[in-house]
Design an enzyme around this catalytic site. Structure first.
Site, PDB file in Angstrom:
ATOM      1  CB  THR A 277       5.016  -4.594  -1.350  1.00  8.72           C
ATOM      2  OG1 THR A 277       4.454  -5.284  -0.236  1.00  8.72           O
ATOM      3  CG2 THR A 277       3.956  -4.351  -2.395  1.00  8.72           C
TER       4      THR A 277
ATOM      5  CD  GLU B 286       6.050   6.172   3.025  1.00  9.25           C
ATOM      6  OE1 GLU B 286       5.423   5.223   2.535  1.00  9.25           O
ATOM      7  OE2 GLU B 286       5.854   6.591   4.184  1.00  9.25           O
TER       8      GLU B 286
ATOM      9  CG  ASP C 239      -0.130   2.300   7.764  1.00 16.23           C
ATOM     10  OD1 ASP C 239       0.694   1.393   7.966  1.00 16.23           O
ATOM     11  OD2 ASP C 239       0.186   3.442   7.376  1.00 16.23           O
TER      12      ASP C 239
ATOM     13  CE  LYS D 227      -7.473   0.839  19.439  1.00 18.62           C
ATOM     14  NZ  LYS D 227      -6.310   1.483  20.022  1.00 18.62           N
TER      15      LYS D 227
ATOM     16  CD  GLU E 260       3.441   1.100  -3.789  1.00 27.77           C
ATOM     17  OE1 GLU E 260       4.554   1.228  -4.329  1.00 27.77           O
ATOM     18  OE2 GLU E 260       3.204   0.231  -2.933  1.00 27.77           O
TER      19      GLU E 260
ATOM     20  CD  GLU F 190       2.770  -9.290  -2.757  1.00 28.47           C
ATOM     21  OE1 GLU F 190       2.940  -8.091  -3.100  1.00 28.47           O
ATOM     22  OE2 GLU F 190       2.291 -10.149  -3.509  1.00 28.47           O
TER      23      GLU F 190
END
Ligand code: SAM
Length: 213
Positions: free
Chosen positions: A191, A69, A118, A122, A44, A194
């Site tokens: 998650t 991560e 994320d 923009k 993940e 979530e």
């Protein structure tokens, strides 16, 4: 993910080398030896606080899971969940996904999960989205032929962008849901994000896409 900086996080992560291998690059091509079996490896990318990957490891003991991560302050929360779950088939790496190809041999990873990445809304930040072409190239490098990405998000803009990006890449859309929690999908592990967004009534978008040669 907004989390206060924890200067002690690295020391804490270093205390558990059986869960957090110190130099991930040293295990490139040898992750099965780290787990001590030949089971498939699912990663993940952007694991956050680890509820999904730890839950998946408990639910599927015949699959090896690696959570990736960037932030040590976030990963240290996942570490506690992994210690508590006390299962041998989950590890975590505090690396930037940009170095995935330094950590895994081609074909060494059997599936990539992206959860609530994320959104970087923009346009000038498009390159940071984990479903941007550069990242699709990277995942392709470590997956086998016809490897899959399983992606879920609450963010409609990111979902629309990602479907477009997968399609531009020539990937096959194998599954799509615009409201995961009202679909017939079974075995969903939520998650942290979530739980938060679905509690507010937001639909969860989910898809499975497959690389084509
Ligand atoms: N997947 C978790 C969830 O659903 O609760 C966390 C979602 S959070 C919005 C996104 C996470 O991805 C953050 O913790 C962030 O640090 C991580 N992340 C973003 N870009 C990354 C990268 N290039 N490599 C590794 N992690 C990344």
């Amino acid at each position: 993910m907004r989390t206060r900086n924890k200067p002690w996080a690295k020391d804490r992560l270093d205390e558990f080398p059986s869960i957090v291998p110190a130099i991930p690059q040293e295990h490139k091509g040898k992750w099965n030896a780290v787990f001590g079996n030949d089971n498939p490896i699912h990663i993940e990318v952007g694991m956050g606080k680890g509820q999904f990957i730890t839950g998946m490891a408990v639910q599927n003991p015949d699959v090896n899971y690696i959570g990736i991560e960037l932030s040590e302050s976030v990963a240290v929360v996942a570490l506690d969940k992994m210690i508590e779950a006390d299962v041998p088939n989950v590890k975590l790496l505090t690396i930037n996904a940009e170095i995935l190809a330094d950590v895994f041999e081609p074909g060494e990873v059997d599936r990539v999960y992206l959860n609530f990445s994320d959104p970087w809304p923009k346009t000038r930040h498009e390159k940071r989205r984990l479903t941007f072409k550069k990242f699709l190239d990277l995942y392709k490098t470590v997956l086998p032929e016809n490897g899959e990405i399983h992606f879920k998000t609450d963010n409609r803009g990111l979902f629309e962008y990602s479907l477009w990006s997968f399609s531009q890449y020539g990937m096959l859309l194998k599954y799509v849901s615009l409201d995961l929690h009202k679909s017939d999908f079974e075995g969903n592990i939520m998650t942290e994000y979530e739980e938060k967004f679905s509690a507010k009534g937001q639909p969860i978008y989910r898809c499975e896409v497959q690389y084509q040669e």
